[in-house]
Design an enzyme around this catalytic site. Structure first.
Site, mmCIF file in Angstrom:
data_model
loop_
_atom_site.group_PDB
_atom_site.id
_atom_site.type_symbol
_atom_site.label_atom_id
_atom_site.label_comp_id
_atom_site.label_asym_id
_atom_site.label_seq_id
_atom_site.Cartn_x
_atom_site.Cartn_y
_atom_site.Cartn_z
ATOM 1 C CE LYS A 1 -39.886 97.767 -7.069
ATOM 2 N NZ LYS A 1 -38.566 97.200 -7.422
ATOM 3 C CG ASN A 2 -39.902 93.640 -7.204
ATOM 4 O OD1 ASN A 2 -39.517 94.609 -7.863
ATOM 5 N ND2 ASN A 2 -39.563 93.459 -5.939
ATOM 6 C CB CYS B 1 -27.216 98.498 -5.682
ATOM 7 S SG CYS B 1 -28.186 97.362 -4.754
ATOM 8 N NE ARG C 1 -29.882 93.563 -5.466
ATOM 9 C CZ ARG C 1 -30.970 94.245 -5.837
ATOM 10 N NH1 ARG C 1 -31.011 95.542 -5.703
ATOM 11 N NH2 ARG C 1 -32.008 93.619 -6.348
ATOM 12 C CG ASP D 1 -38.148 93.607 -1.444
ATOM 13 O OD1 ASP D 1 -36.933 93.791 -1.236
ATOM 14 O OD2 ASP D 1 -38.594 93.221 -2.541
ATOM 15 N NE ARG E 1 -35.845 102.332 -8.583
ATOM 16 C CZ ARG E 1 -34.795 101.539 -8.488
ATOM 17 N NH1 ARG E 1 -33.755 101.900 -7.797
ATOM 18 N NH2 ARG E 1 -34.786 100.380 -9.104
HETATM 19 C C1 EPZ Z 1 -35.449 90.695 -6.457
HETATM 20 O O1 EPZ Z 1 -34.128 91.152 -6.682
HETATM 21 C C2 EPZ Z 1 -36.293 91.921 -6.206
HETATM 22 N N1 EPZ Z 1 -36.244 92.794 -7.375
HETATM 23 C C3 EPZ Z 1 -35.796 92.653 -4.960
HETATM 24 O O2 EPZ Z 1 -36.657 93.742 -4.704
HETATM 25 C C4 EPZ Z 1 -35.853 91.693 -3.779
HETATM 26 O O3 EPZ Z 1 -35.311 92.317 -2.644
HETATM 27 C C5 EPZ Z 1 -35.058 90.432 -4.099
HETATM 28 O O4 EPZ Z 1 -35.539 89.835 -5.334
HETATM 29 C C6 EPZ Z 1 -35.145 89.377 -3.009
HETATM 30 O O5 EPZ Z 1 -36.473 89.024 -2.798
HETATM 31 C C7 EPZ Z 1 -36.992 92.528 -8.425
HETATM 32 O O6 EPZ Z 1 -37.750 91.561 -8.474
HETATM 33 C C8 EPZ Z 1 -36.949 93.484 -9.556
HETATM 34 P P1 EPZ Z 1 -32.013 87.923 -5.914
HETATM 35 P P2 EPZ Z 1 -33.014 90.190 -7.281
HETATM 36 O O7 EPZ Z 1 -31.269 87.635 -7.176
HETATM 37 O O8 EPZ Z 1 -33.642 89.275 -8.263
HETATM 38 C C9 EPZ Z 1 -27.605 86.891 -4.473
HETATM 39 C C10 EPZ Z 1 -37.195 95.976 -4.164
HETATM 40 O O9 EPZ Z 1 -37.001 96.723 -3.167
HETATM 41 N N2 EPZ Z 1 -27.281 86.648 -5.900
HETATM 42 O O10 EPZ Z 1 -33.079 86.974 -5.495
HETATM 43 O O11 EPZ Z 1 -31.888 91.031 -7.723
HETATM 44 C C11 EPZ Z 1 -27.866 88.363 -4.198
HETATM 45 O O12 EPZ Z 1 -26.687 89.076 -4.004
HETATM 46 C C12 EPZ Z 1 -36.102 95.077 -4.687
HETATM 47 O O13 EPZ Z 1 -38.270 95.941 -4.764
HETATM 48 C C13 EPZ Z 1 -26.061 86.102 -6.217
HETATM 49 O O14 EPZ Z 1 -25.231 85.799 -5.347
HETATM 50 O O15 EPZ Z 1 -32.620 89.391 -5.984
HETATM 51 C C14 EPZ Z 1 -28.726 88.290 -2.959
HETATM 52 O O16 EPZ Z 1 -27.919 88.148 -1.830
HETATM 53 C C15 EPZ Z 1 -34.793 95.267 -4.003
HETATM 54 N N3 EPZ Z 1 -25.750 85.913 -7.536
HETATM 55 C C16 EPZ Z 1 -29.530 87.004 -3.167
HETATM 56 O O17 EPZ Z 1 -28.836 86.273 -4.192
HETATM 57 C C17 EPZ Z 1 -26.629 86.203 -8.529
HETATM 58 O O18 EPZ Z 1 -26.303 85.994 -9.705
HETATM 59 C C18 EPZ Z 1 -30.965 87.207 -3.631
HETATM 60 O O19 EPZ Z 1 -30.979 88.080 -4.743
HETATM 61 C C19 EPZ Z 1 -27.881 86.736 -8.188
HETATM 62 C C20 EPZ Z 1 -28.185 86.953 -6.852
#
Ligand code: EPZ
Length: 418
Positions: free
Chosen positions: A22-23, A117, A122, A305, A397
């Protein structure tokens, strides 16, 4: 709305197969906007999030056509829209990575900010900061990110934290920009690497995916390509835990073994036997489970995850396990529901202390996110009597045909209309 009814206590046995990731698929679908030529994708999982992504692309003028069950052709001959609405982005945060592709292709984008969320705040500051560094003019207005750029120009970037989505957004924008971009402290996740492979197949000049420093040399145009999406390491890990929590013996075919080092190591620490077999993994659990310490980390660390699924498993280990969640600040929602099933879990901040083995008993439960829902399904497989997991749309999803896959392994799980 459907729910899943599970009668626990049956060891899972047999062979199952992992679907496409998915991701990996979601940003890859968005990347099809970067070219006016068709992009053909194979091993695309049939999931609700994929349907949502296709609607988003169609709304922007792209044509989508399923060639067979898991092969999808996307053709954005023209991009006629430039907006991703609040309704879309709030149902699927991954929609936000459409910002880079729309902006790079049309010079203009308007994408809703996702808001908080169920698993944490996030924010998207790193996405916005990155695109600004590439020369985009960005305003936040009425809950939307409004971005403009006649052309994006290369820049040297350093990410505060290795965000998966921000790395993907910036990579896609810079690929169709001018000049040289480096992203330091980039995300190394396999899904980022898969997106990189597609972009390179489309003619992008990108090196270093899978490392902390990604280098991108912008090109004036990208062309069509054909690409096979990687298997889903999180689904693979979830199925492995299903085998482990039921004392089962399951071969998980098509599991991306080399991406599962952390998961295999931690499962082995619990006493589960994991071996490579037939291009996949065989998981055999035939003794008492041992408690472990677990900390979620960016790849190649243990994935957030799979944290909920491991928590369910550790309720069955003989002793005290400690889980620390370092990626999202609010990702223990499943613990409250596990408590209702009889688990012994104490939470303090980012740490959960799980004492086992607990005798779980079936209960009506629900979860607020996809992986938490999976954790509850797994707990249900180990519980006495019947567990009813509602809000199945979360599972839809991200898990393809989950009930059928578990049924084929001997689980008593059934999907019913609520
Ligand atoms: C991706 O989300 C995945 N989603 C998530 O999977 C997964 O949990 C996550 O990466 C971490 O591995 C998809 O790929 C579609 P991040 P993403 O930006 O990209 C902080 C699932 O269950 N951050 O790496 O949104 C954020 O708050 C989902 O399949 C900032 O501070 O995750 C978090 O603490 C849920 N500022 C950390 O970084 C930003 O601009 C990592 O988030 C962006 C992120």
């Amino acid at each position: 709305m459907d729910k899943m009814l599970i009668r626990g206590g049956r060891p899972l046995r047999g062979t199952t197969t992992v679907s496409g990731s998915k991701n990996a698929a979601l940003p890859i679908l968005m990347a099809s906007l970067l070219t006016s030529e068709p992009v053909v994708l194979h091993n695309v999982p049939r999931l609700r999030d994929v349907r949502t992504a296709i609607s988003l692309l169609e709304g922007l003028g792209a044509k989508a056509r399923w060639l067979d069950e898991h092969s999808l052709e996307l053709h954005a001959a023209q991009v006629t829209g430039y907006e991703a609405s609040y309704d879309l982005v709030k149902t699927m945060r991954a929609s936000f990575v459409v910002l880079g592709p729309i902006l790079a292709r049309t010079g203009r984008a308007r994408v809703s900010t996702p808001g908080g969320c169920a698993i944490g705040a996030r924010p998207v500051n790193l996405h916005i900061g990155g695109l600004r560094a590439l020369g985009a003019r960005i305003q936040l207005r009425n809950g939307y990110v409004e971005a403009r750029a006649e052309h994006l120009t290369g820049a040297r970037l350093w990410l505060d934290n290795p965000s998966v989505g921000a790395t993907e957004n910036i990579m896609m924008a810079a690929a169709l920009g001018q000049g040289h971009t480096t992203i330091e402290n980039a995300a190394r996740e396999p899904e980022v690497q898969d997106l990189g492979r597609l972009l390179v197949a489309m003619g992008a000049r990108i090196t270093g995916t899978g490392t902390h420093v990604i280098a991108i040399e912008g090109v004036a145009r990208l062309h069509g390509a054909e690409h096979r999406v990687i298997p889903d390491r999180i689904e693979a890990g979830s199925l492995m835990v299903a085998a482990a929590i039921t004392g089962g013996d399951v071969v998980v075919e098509n599991a991306p073994v080399e991406q599962l080092d952390a998961v295999i190591t931690k499962l082995r620490e619990t006493g589960v036997n994991v071996t490579a077999q037939n291009g996949g993994l065989r998981v055999v659990a035939d003794g008492a489970l041992q408690p472990i310490e677990l900390r979620t980390l960016p790849y190649p660390g243990f994935p957030t995850d799979l944290q909920a699924q491991m928590m369910a498993l550790l309720t069955q280990a003989a002793g005290t396990s400690v889980i620390t969640e370092t990626i999202f600040e609010n990702r223990f929602m499943h613990a409250q529901e596990l408590l209702r099933m009889g688990a012994d879990i104490v939470m303090k901040g980012a740490t959960a202390v799980v004492r086992g083995p607990a005798r779980l008993s079936g209960a009506p439960v629900m979860a607020t996110d996809l992986r938490a829902s999976m954790g509850l399904i797994l707990a249900g497989l180990a519980a006495d009597q019947e567990t009813a997991v509602s809000r199945v749309y979360h599972l839809d999803r991200g898990y393809e045909a989950l009930d059928q896959k578990l049924q084929a392994l001997g689980a008593a799980i059934e999907r019913v209309a609520e």
